[in-house]
Design a protein around this motif. Structure first.
Motif, short mmCIF file in Angstrom:
data_model
loop_
_atom_site.label_atom_id
_atom_site.label_comp_id
_atom_site.label_asym_id
_atom_site.label_seq_id
_atom_site.Cartn_x
_atom_site.Cartn_y
_atom_site.Cartn_z
N ALA A 98 16.90 -7.65 0.54
CA ALA A 98 15.92 -7.22 1.54
C ALA A 98 16.16 -5.78 1.95
O ALA A 98 15.21 -4.99 2.13
CB ALA A 98 15.98 -8.14 2.77
N GLN A 99 17.42 -5.39 2.11
CA GLN A 99 17.74 -4.01 2.44
C GLN A 99 17.38 -3.07 1.29
O GLN A 99 16.90 -1.95 1.51
CB GLN A 99 19.22 -3.88 2.80
N GLN A 100 17.61 -3.51 0.08
CA GLN A 100 17.24 -2.70 -1.08
C GLN A 100 15.73 -2.46 -1.13
O GLN A 100 15.27 -1.34 -1.40
CB GLN A 100 17.73 -3.37 -2.37
N LEU A 101 14.97 -3.52 -0.87
CA LEU A 101 13.51 -3.38 -0.87
C LEU A 101 13.06 -2.44 0.24
O LEU A 101 12.17 -1.59 0.04
CB LEU A 101 12.86 -4.75 -0.70
N ALA A 102 13.66 -2.57 1.42
CA ALA A 102 13.32 -1.68 2.52
C ALA A 102 13.65 -0.23 2.18
O ALA A 102 12.87 0.68 2.48
CB ALA A 102 14.05 -2.12 3.79
N GLN A 103 14.79 -0.02 1.54
CA GLN A 103 15.20 1.34 1.19
C GLN A 103 14.26 1.98 0.17
O GLN A 103 13.88 3.14 0.30
CB GLN A 103 16.63 1.35 0.64
N MET A 104 13.85 1.22 -0.83
CA MET A 104 13.04 1.82 -1.89
C MET A 104 11.58 2.03 -1.50
O MET A 104 10.83 2.68 -2.22
CB MET A 104 13.15 1.01 -3.19
N THR A 105 11.20 1.52 -0.31
CA THR A 105 9.82 1.74 0.16
C THR A 105 9.76 2.51 1.47
O THR A 105 8.67 2.81 1.94
CB THR A 105 9.09 0.39 0.36
N VAL A 106 10.91 2.85 2.07
CA VAL A 106 10.89 3.46 3.39
C VAL A 106 10.22 4.82 3.39
O VAL A 106 9.72 5.30 4.41
CB VAL A 106 12.33 3.55 3.96
N ASN A 107 10.18 5.49 2.24
CA ASN A 107 9.51 6.78 2.14
C ASN A 107 8.01 6.65 1.90
O ASN A 107 7.31 7.64 1.72
CB ASN A 107 10.13 7.64 1.04
N GLU B 211 0.82 -1.20 0.00
CA GLU B 211 0.00 0.00 0.00
C GLU B 211 0.86 1.26 0.00
O GLU B 211 1.92 1.30 0.63
CB GLU B 211 -0.91 0.03 1.23
N LEU B 212 0.40 2.27 -0.72
CA LEU B 212 1.07 3.56 -0.71
C LEU B 212 1.12 4.10 0.72
O LEU B 212 0.11 4.09 1.43
CB LEU B 212 0.32 4.54 -1.62
N GLY B 213 2.29 4.53 1.15
CA GLY B 213 2.45 5.05 2.50
C GLY B 213 2.87 4.02 3.53
O GLY B 213 3.08 4.37 4.69
N SER B 214 3.00 2.75 3.12
CA SER B 214 3.35 1.68 4.06
C SER B 214 4.69 1.06 3.67
O SER B 214 4.76 0.25 2.73
CB SER B 214 2.27 0.59 4.07
N PRO B 215 5.77 1.43 4.36
CA PRO B 215 7.08 0.84 4.04
C PRO B 215 7.09 -0.67 4.25
O PRO B 215 6.37 -1.20 5.09
CB PRO B 215 8.02 1.54 5.03
#
Length: 403
Positions: free
Chosen positions: A315-324, A203-207
């Motif tokens: 996993a870190q890459q995925l977290a980084q690209m959605t953290v915002n 969902e948009l807004g959910s890292p």
């Protein structure tokens, strides 16, 4: 004969079973296939023949529906596939569902939604820093050890292995030139990478946290991030990659599910800087993958980059690209960045292998600093599998054609 008896050591045995999309010989219809040895199993036809509840999911012209179905379904389908191809009682029903790999046409297996590319090999980043900033106190940029650096690419130019790559044209300017010129790139390069394919959206807004990686990412494939170094060098300051990257990105026709790579999971390199909580994987278990990549130009292997050396994990890459709060979509693709190791023969780009053209490679056709028209680049790889087997990743091949 269909491949019910796979030769010992075949990297595409029942322990692997990567997914793709193909058209049988003489047909233009596309359908989901699973590779077994040197054959392709029509997954939808097999599911119908055996009365599987997954028939509707597999009898599709792309992997999109399967990708969106989620991990419980991915596990059920994989479990069923392995049972189908290893049970003698199924051989008669499945025999008409197999097609020789040499007779089918392979397609881009999913609709690419968004494309992101990272810069996560410390060896690659240090080599690039030393090439372009030889007098810098540190070859890494100040942010490199604190977050996975990346850029958003162009999903519409992701192409399947075997697609010709047209030499791109654009502006370029050498340091000694008074003004830029326009024309075909004369410093065309490759980047040996691994691509990760997102299945379940967010969902948009959910890292997406680190432990959400396996719930969202279906599998991986080899990826060649073609790069026009001269165009890139002139355009990238201050906003980063643009036309020097967006003309083509080649991916394998086969997507290897993460579940096939359990034996290949490894601990990433030791972290040298404290990480912020959303990237801290110190208690997350082995987040890297032991993939042994080979880079060949016109059939000659020029490098063997080890994916196990990558500093930042998928996993870190995925977290980084959605953290915002950026959302994921089914079919999102993100690349690892160039894979390079500590040795000279483990560098995943010609920029590094030739040290920006200073040290040409010797090929049977002659010397190479960067790619010439007609050159064929092939990426291949394998990973350790169960009981000493190997898991083969689908090759990525592209031929350079004139602008």
């Amino acid at each position: 004969m269909p491949p019910f008896d796979i030769p010992e050591g075949d990297p595409f045995g029942p322990h692997n079973l990567p997914y793709g999309v193909f058209s049988p010989s003489g047909s233009q219809e596309r359908t989901v296939g699973v590779r077994l040895g040197d054959h392709v199993l029509d997954a939808g036809a097999a599911a119908r023949a055996l009365g599987s509840p997954h028939a509707g999911l597999l009898a599709r012209p792309s992997l999109d529906a399967l990708l969106a179905a989620g991990r419980p379904v991915w596990s059920d389908v994989r479990r069923a596939m392995r049972e189908w191809v290893t049970t003698p009682e199924h051989q008669e029903a499945l025999a008409p569902c197999f097609h020789p790999l040499s007779t089918v046409t392979l397609h881009l297996p999913f609709q690419v939604a968004d494309y992101v590319d990272f810069y996560s090999s410390e060896h690659h980043a240090r080599n690039v820093g030393q090439i372009f900033r030889p007098d810098a106190e540190d070859s890494l940029t100040p942010n490199w050890k604190h977050l996975p650096i990346g850029y958003h690419g162009r999903s519409g130019t992701v192409v399947v292995s075997g697609t010709d790559v047209v030499r791109p044209s654009g502006q370029r300017k050498a340091p000694a030139d008074a003004a830029p010129v326009f024309g075909p790139s004369i410093r065309l390069d490759i980047e040996a990478e691994v691509g990760f394919v997102v299945g379940v959206p967010s969902e948009l807004g959910s890292p997406v946290p680190l432990d959400g990686f396996r719930e969202h990412v279906f599998g991986l494939c080899l990826l060649n991030d073609w790069s026009a170094r001269d165009i890139q060098a002139w355009e990238y300051v201050p906003l980063g990659p643009f036309l020097g990257k967006s003309f083509a990105t080649s991916v394998s026709a086969w997507i290897t599910p993460l579940e096939a790579l359990e034996e290949a999971r490894v601990t990433p390199p030791e972290r040298t800087h404290p990480l912020l909580p959303y990237l801290d994987d110190s208690g997350a278990g082995p987040g890297g993958y032991d993939l042994r990549i080979s880079v060949a130009i016109n059939g000659k292997v020029v490098a063997e980059p080890p994916f196990s050396t990558m500093y930042w994990t998928a996993a870190q890459q995925l977290a980084q690209m959605t953290v915002n709060g950026a959302s994921l979509r089914t079919g999102d693709l993100y690349g690892s960045g160039t894979v390079s190791g500590p040795s000279e023969n483990q560098r995943g780009s010609l920029l590094e292998l030739t040290w920006n053209g200073r040290d040409p490679l010797e090929l049977p056709e002659g010397k190479r600093t960067f790619l010439e028209d007609g050159d064929v680049v092939t990426l291949s790889a394998w990973a350790p599998g169960p009981d000493g087997t190997r898991i083969g990743l689908g090759d990525v091949t592209g031929r350079v054609v004139p602008a």
